[in-house]
Design an enzyme around this catalytic site. Sequence first.
Site, PDB file in Angstrom:
ATOM      1  CE1 TYR A 142      -2.983   3.147   1.005  1.00  0.00           C
ATOM      2  CE2 TYR A 142      -1.863   3.110   3.125  1.00  0.00           C
ATOM      3  CZ  TYR A 142      -2.699   3.736   2.217  1.00  0.00           C
ATOM      4  OH  TYR A 142      -3.253   4.945   2.539  1.00  0.00           O
ATOM      5  NE  ARG A 180       1.530   5.450  13.215  1.00  0.00           N
ATOM      6  CZ  ARG A 180       0.756   5.730  12.165  1.00  0.00           C
ATOM      7  NH1 ARG A 180      -0.561   5.582  12.233  1.00  0.00           N
ATOM      8  NH2 ARG A 180       1.289   6.141  11.033  1.00  0.00           N
TER       9      ARG A 180
HETATM   10  C1  15L Z   1      -3.488   5.245   6.092  1.00  0.00           C
HETATM   11  O1  15L Z   1      -2.896   5.516   5.066  1.00  0.00           O
HETATM   12  C2  15L Z   1      -4.780   4.525   6.124  1.00  0.00           C
HETATM   13  O2  15L Z   1      -5.493   4.693   4.907  1.00  0.00           O
HETATM   14  C3  15L Z   1      -5.654   4.944   7.274  1.00  0.00           C
HETATM   15  O3  15L Z   1      -6.727   4.040   7.376  1.00  0.00           O
HETATM   16  C4  15L Z   1      -4.880   5.023   8.602  1.00  0.00           C
HETATM   17  O4  15L Z   1      -4.683   3.746   9.077  1.00  0.00           O
HETATM   18  C5  15L Z   1      -3.592   5.802   8.437  1.00  0.00           C
HETATM   19  O5  15L Z   1      -2.875   5.473   7.280  1.00  0.00           O
HETATM   20  C6  15L Z   1      -2.638   5.721   9.633  1.00  0.00           C
HETATM   21  O6  15L Z   1      -1.434   5.849   9.435  1.00  0.00           O
HETATM   22  O7  15L Z   1      -3.128   5.592  10.752  1.00  0.00           O
END
Ligand code: 15L
Length: 273
Positions: A142, A180
């Site tokens: 991702y 976080r």
């Molecule tokens: C992301 O890129 C995700 O799409 C989102 O759902 C969060 O989990 C976020 O990162 C994150 O870093 O918490």
Amino acid sequence: MPESSVPSRTLLLTGAAGGIGTLMRGLLPAYGYTLRLFDATPIEGEPTAVTADLGDKEALREAVDGVDAVVHLAGISLEAPFEKILRSNIEGTYNLYEAAREAGVRRVVNASSNHAVGFTPLPGPGGPPVPVGTPHRPDSFYGLSKAFGEDLAQLYWDRDGLETVSVRIGACFMEPTSVRMLSVWLSPGDAARLLVAALSARGVGHTVVYGSSANTRLHWDLSTARALGYVPQDDSEQYAEKLLAEHGELRPGDPDHDLLGGSFCVDPPQWPY
Ligand code: 15L
């Protein structure tokens, strides 16, 4: 670097049925934008929304026709098998940029993610915030697709003059739900303010920004976002007492303490198929 046109008014919003897309559908019209909605999932109560996926080049061509700018939120937003990420986030984003280029669209605001640089070590207390120029260190397929999206945007700027603001979004939810997130939270109101700044600033070329609120525990550099005119109004600190009472402070050795992408680096949450 050419100056961009006047502030964009008719927007194509891809991923309009998703989490951030739904929030932005509610907030962006108040800034004077007319939204054309695009998503693979039908949107209840929105009969004019385009229901198609990013593999449908004809649908994309029609969707970009006549818009001033694109806010590109569509795609898989958690970890998934590489083949699925490839089709949705990599080929899909390419298809979108090709359609935008052919139609002469002037600007894209591209949803990148903090996970494009997830393996970056976090600065210790008092250390310098992580700059946008830090090398790509994706923490997942991702995150890799988001690093690709940033490079794709750079190519379309350098080669074709199509401007992009790539927003490395932190976590955009109504409230932070983990310790976080106290660092990376982007409130919905600030997300709208950031998108509006990214759509309105002149001469952005390809600009990369981090996307978060003005959190007390921020550990990345918001200056490129502020340079676009973004003035964040929220700070996650109001949720700190409750979250710390529930979960405790983060400690060295915990990826949420040590690495920008936190637990994505060791156990990325999976996209729910
Ligand atoms: C992301 O890129 C995700 O799409 C989102 O759902 C969060 O989990 C976020 O990162 C994150 O870093 O918490």
